[in-house]
Write an enzyme that holds these catalytic residues in place. Structure first.
Site, mmCIF file in Angstrom:
data_model
loop_
_atom_site.group_PDB
_atom_site.id
_atom_site.type_symbol
_atom_site.label_atom_id
_atom_site.label_comp_id
_atom_site.label_asym_id
_atom_site.label_seq_id
_atom_site.Cartn_x
_atom_site.Cartn_y
_atom_site.Cartn_z
ATOM 1 N N SER A 88 18.062 5.962 -10.875
ATOM 2 C CA SER A 88 17.883 4.458 -11.773
ATOM 3 C C SER A 88 18.921 4.671 -13.217
ATOM 4 O O SER A 88 18.441 3.509 -12.946
ATOM 5 C CB SER A 88 16.693 3.539 -11.282
ATOM 6 O OG SER A 88 16.114 4.400 -11.953
ATOM 7 N N LYS A 159 12.615 3.803 -17.268
ATOM 8 C CA LYS A 159 13.162 2.688 -17.299
ATOM 9 C C LYS A 159 13.980 2.170 -18.773
ATOM 10 O O LYS A 159 13.353 3.536 -19.979
ATOM 11 C CB LYS A 159 13.048 1.456 -17.126
ATOM 12 C CG LYS A 159 12.298 0.899 -16.073
ATOM 13 C CD LYS A 159 13.849 1.110 -14.789
ATOM 14 C CE LYS A 159 13.447 1.343 -13.614
ATOM 15 N NZ LYS A 159 14.053 1.836 -12.104
#
Length: 283
Positions: A88, A159
């Site tokens: 990701s 993230k």
């Protein structure tokens, strides 16, 4: 005839030998008195000297225990290895990378800045609170994850911070770019071929929370996927574990986690004092 020599020899009385023997014993006792009284009762593997086979193993076990305790202490409070389990965050971070997370980055009054790559606990914002399981298994898993030997907990994520408290984050302008407080952001760190977002959104980030997104936008479950969840997809600042600073493994990937200047031109949110220096696991 040397009578003086004979007389001298005869003058040595038995008492002189006893006196010499007494002095020797007294000196030995004095030397022994200089040692700690407990020294004789300590095991040889603690007193030093040449250890026996069992003492050698005990020393090794003691050293291993001390090293493990030190590593866990450092991982718990200062610098924790974190295994990247998904793609990701490609191409910034790759599956199998072990990053070192600085857990002191936000401990002394600083908050995450736009552009920071952070590790956080998503329980309660990106999913339900983590269910309780076998406490022994959970403890062993946490210990292994703390040294980068196991995947992180299912609620831990890595993230990039795109919006901080008070920011209005929207997608997208006429060129497909994300805007923060009306300023388009050129995100050069995105995975090649990805668009900034295929999901349109317009959100004002609540104070004390963050809007986060993965660099591989087409393969990342991030704030966009939890718009209907409590907090509207945002993450509480106090759930941030730390900032990813370095890639420590594999050897060919040794480097710092690249910082970005993509948010340098973003103005402060309305009513918010501008900061002095704009900010430069699971999918």
């Amino acid at each position: 005839m040397n009578t003086e020599g004979q007389l001298a020899e005869r003058d040595r009385s038995p008492g002189s030998e006893k006196e010499h023997e007494g002095r020797s014993r007294s000196s030995y006792a004095s030397a022994r008195a200089g040692e700690p009284r407990s020294a004789g009762r300590l095991p040889q593997w603690l007193r030093g000297g040449r250890p026996t086979g069992g003492g050698r193993w005990r020393r090794a076990a003691l050293l291993a225990t001390a090293c493990a305790a030190f590593v866990l202490l450092v991982s718990g409070f200062v610098l924790q290895p974190f295994l990247i389990p998904s793609g990701s965050m490609e191409s910034t971070l790759r599956p199998g990378d072990r990053v070192l997370v600085n857990k002191l980055a936000y401990r002394f009054g600083d908050d995450p800045s736009r552009g920071d790559v952070v590790v956080f606990d998503g329980a309660g914002s990106f999913g339900e609170e983590e269910p309780s399981g076998n406490p022994v298994t959970g403890l062993l898993r946490k210990a292994a994850a703390a040294v980068g030997l196991a995947e992180p907990a299912e609620s831990d994520y890595v993230k990039r911070v795109v919006g901080i408290g008070g920011d209005r984050v929207t997608c997208c302008d006429e060129r497909g770019r994300i805007e923060v407080n009306g300023q388009p952001v050129d995100e050069h760190y995105l995975h090649p071929g990805d668009s900034p977002s295929r999901v349109r959104f317009d959100i004002v980030v609540p104070e004390g929370r963050l809007w986060v997104m993965g660099d591989h936008r087409d393969a990342s479950r991030d704030s966009r996927d939890y718009l209907g969840a409590p907090g509207g997809g945002t993450v509480p600042v106090d759930k941030v574990i730390g900032r990813a600073e370095w890639i420590g493994w594999p050897f060919g990937r040794w480097s710092g986690v690249p910082r970005t200047d993509a948010f340098t031109s973003v103005p402060a949110a309305p009513g918010r004092i501008p900061s002095a220096a704009p900010g430069g696991a699971h999918g």
